[in-house]
Design an enzyme around this catalytic site. Structure first.
Site, PDB file in Angstrom:
ATOM      1  N   CYS A   1       2.595  -4.938   7.100  1.00 49.47           N
ATOM      2  CA  CYS A   1       2.314  -4.636   5.693  1.00 49.47           C
ATOM      3  C   CYS A   1       3.510  -3.924   5.069  1.00 49.47           C
ATOM      4  O   CYS A   1       4.390  -3.428   5.774  1.00 49.47           O
ATOM      5  CB  CYS A   1       1.063  -3.784   5.559  1.00 49.47           C
ATOM      6  SG  CYS A   1      -0.471  -4.674   5.890  1.00 49.47           S
TER       7      CYS A   1
ATOM      8  N   HIS B   1       0.817  -1.213   0.000  1.00 50.14           N
ATOM      9  CA  HIS B   1       0.000   0.000   0.000  1.00 50.14           C
ATOM     10  C   HIS B   1       0.847   1.257   0.000  1.00 50.14           C
ATOM     11  O   HIS B   1       2.071   1.230   0.199  1.00 50.14           O
ATOM     12  CB  HIS B   1      -0.974  -0.002   1.189  1.00 50.14           C
ATOM     13  CG  HIS B   1      -0.319   0.103   2.535  1.00 50.14           C
ATOM     14  ND1 HIS B   1      -0.030   1.306   3.131  1.00 50.14           N
ATOM     15  CD2 HIS B   1       0.079  -0.856   3.416  1.00 50.14           C
ATOM     16  CE1 HIS B   1       0.515   1.097   4.320  1.00 50.14           C
ATOM     17  NE2 HIS B   1       0.602  -0.205   4.519  1.00 50.14           N
TER      18      HIS B   1
END
Length: 472
Positions: A393, A374
């Site tokens: 992440c 992301h």
């Protein structure tokens, strides 16, 4: 160290008595045996005789070839899918050309069969670096001792030793005759090149991390390089022609299309306490303007401490508070600050916007750890040399370029994509018409395209504990 001594000593042996072909065969065998022993010491009993064997009779050569072939197979290595000629040129064995037929007919040639055992074309560059490191392992390697930071312009008795070490490791082109103790511009350039090869801040300041790498023993470097070569070779064998690869300790993402590297991007990965996992999956969708539903654990560890300090944090950062029944909870900042000091029986969702933790794009792929690629609003963190900063992440600096490539190559309706980009508050999922493989790997050393050995910090302690080689 005896193992290293054998390897280096054999480099000095006069091979004139051997035929050129047989001498080359023995050299190929020693190279492969050296790398395999460094990477997997349990193979030493089986392969160390190859380091001292100069027999050139056909039976002896064939038996040693079979030992090497078996060792590669034990470690999960497949033979090179292409056939290599004496010059190292790969002949695609899927071709039905007369040239391939000619080389196939010569498959009994021992040297060609030995080269074909090498998993990929990175073997030669890796072996060249290993030979150099193993030679260095036989040289004096006294520790360089500093009592603080050493900066350009400073004077220190260790300056000459630092310059010589950088020359030995290939970061200074010319051996400097350092008689003085002043840290000059030439040495600073060498230090920056060294820092670049080790993923450090390139400021020419010699601090604890730079000093650690300067003092690292050559045999330790060689062992890590050999182990990582096997890990990378095994993992690269599973890669398709088009993929995204994230090397966790290198903080790097690579996009490869039909075997060609299109893009590299700096990334931010999980902290040592919240490790980014190893993943093999496929990117199935791109989310534009994603909202962020905060996992309970991250809410407790990261968000609520900020709310306890500042009750307006949730409203300023665009969070919606939900009850467990799915009703939006609209209360004052003071109410949420007080609730954050207790059990906080609510769920949090952050709306799309400039403060959203996921930024503008999220790349979704199936995995058991709820991890994804992301964007991030905190772009300045990509300038940090140590980027193990996330909760697991992976934040991608060039997420715009990666998402644009996916939109152009893998979306059925690029026009709808462009429309969505004009509405930053609207969340929209775009399913890819063809999924893109994504691999998260853990490689702490490798030889780059220019033949330079690259090393990175073992941020999770996996390489140090041999967990990578054993797990694959």
């Amino acid at each position: 160290m005896a193992r290293v001594y054998w390897i280096c000593l054999l480099c000095l042996v006069n091979l004139a008595a051997l035929g050129a072909e047989d001498a080359y065969s023995r050299q190929l065998m020693r190279d492969q045996a050296s790398l395999l022993i460094l990477a997997e010491p349990s193979l030493e009993v089986e392969l160390s005789p190859l380091l001292r064997n100069f027999d050139t009779d056909t039976k002896s050569l064939e038996l040693d070839y079979l030992k090497l072939k078996n060792a590669w197979r034990q470690l999960g290595m497949q033979s090179n899918p292409g056939y290599l000629d004496r010059s190292g040129n790969t002949i695609d064995n899927s071709s039905e050309t007369a040239e391939w037929a000619h080389h196939q007919a010569a498959a009994s040639d021992l040297n060609s069969r030995l080269i074909a055992l090498e998993p990929n074309d990175r073997f030669l560059n890796t072996m060249n670096r290993l030979r150099h490191l193993l030679w260095l392992a036989e040289q004096p390697w006294p520790p360089i001792v500093l009592n603080g930071l050493l900066r350009p312009g400073d004077s220190h008795t260790e300056v000459a030793a630092i310059a010589k070490r950088l020359w030995l490791l290939g970061d200074m082109e010319v051996e400097s005759g350092y008689a003085l103790s002043r840290y000059d511009d030439e040495l600073a350039r060498g230090v920056k090149a060294f820092q670049h090869r080790h993923g450090l801040k390139q400021d020419a300041v010699i601090g604890p991390k730079t000093l650690y790498w300067l003092n690292l023993a050559p045999e330790t470097r060689a062992t890590r390089l050999a182990k990582d070569y096997l890990v990378q070779s095994r993992e690269r064998q599973t890669l398709p022609s088009t993929y995204v690869l994230v090397n966790i300790p290198a903080f790097d993402l690579e996009l490869v299309d039909d075997g060609e590297a299109l893009m590299h991007s700096r990334v931010i990965v999980g902290k040592p306490t919240r490790k980014t996992p190893f993943i093999q999956s496929e990117i199935s969708a791109v989310v534009v303007n994603p909202s962020w539903r905060v996992p309970r654990r991250l809410m407790r560890l990261d968000v609520l401490p900020k709310v306890r300090k500042d009750g307006s944090y949730l409203s300023r950062k665009g969070f919606i508070v939900w009850s467990r029944e799915g009703e939006e909870v609209k209360e004052t900042d003071d109410f949420f600050q007080s609730a954050a000091a207790g059990k906080f029986p609510y769920l949090l969702e952050q709306r799309p916007g400039p403060d959203n933790a996921l930024g503008r794009f999220k790349l979704h792929f199936a995995n058991d750890d709820n991890v994804y690629l992301h964007d991030t609003p905190d772009k300045h963190l990509f300038d940090e040399p140590m980027r193990a900063l996330s909760s697991g992440c992976v934040r991608v600096e060039k997420i715009n370029e990666l998402s644009a490539w996916l939109a152009n190559e893998r979306l059925a309706d690029p026009r709808r994509w462009q429309q969505t980009l004009q509405t930053p508050q609207t969340t929209r999922w775009f399913t890819l018409k063809e999924r893109l493989p994504v691999h998260f790997v853990y490689w702490t050393s490798w030889v780059d395209a220019e033949g330079r050995a690259q090393f990175r910090e073992d941020i999770y302690g996996f390489a140090q504990n041999n967990q990578i080689l054993a797990a694959k």
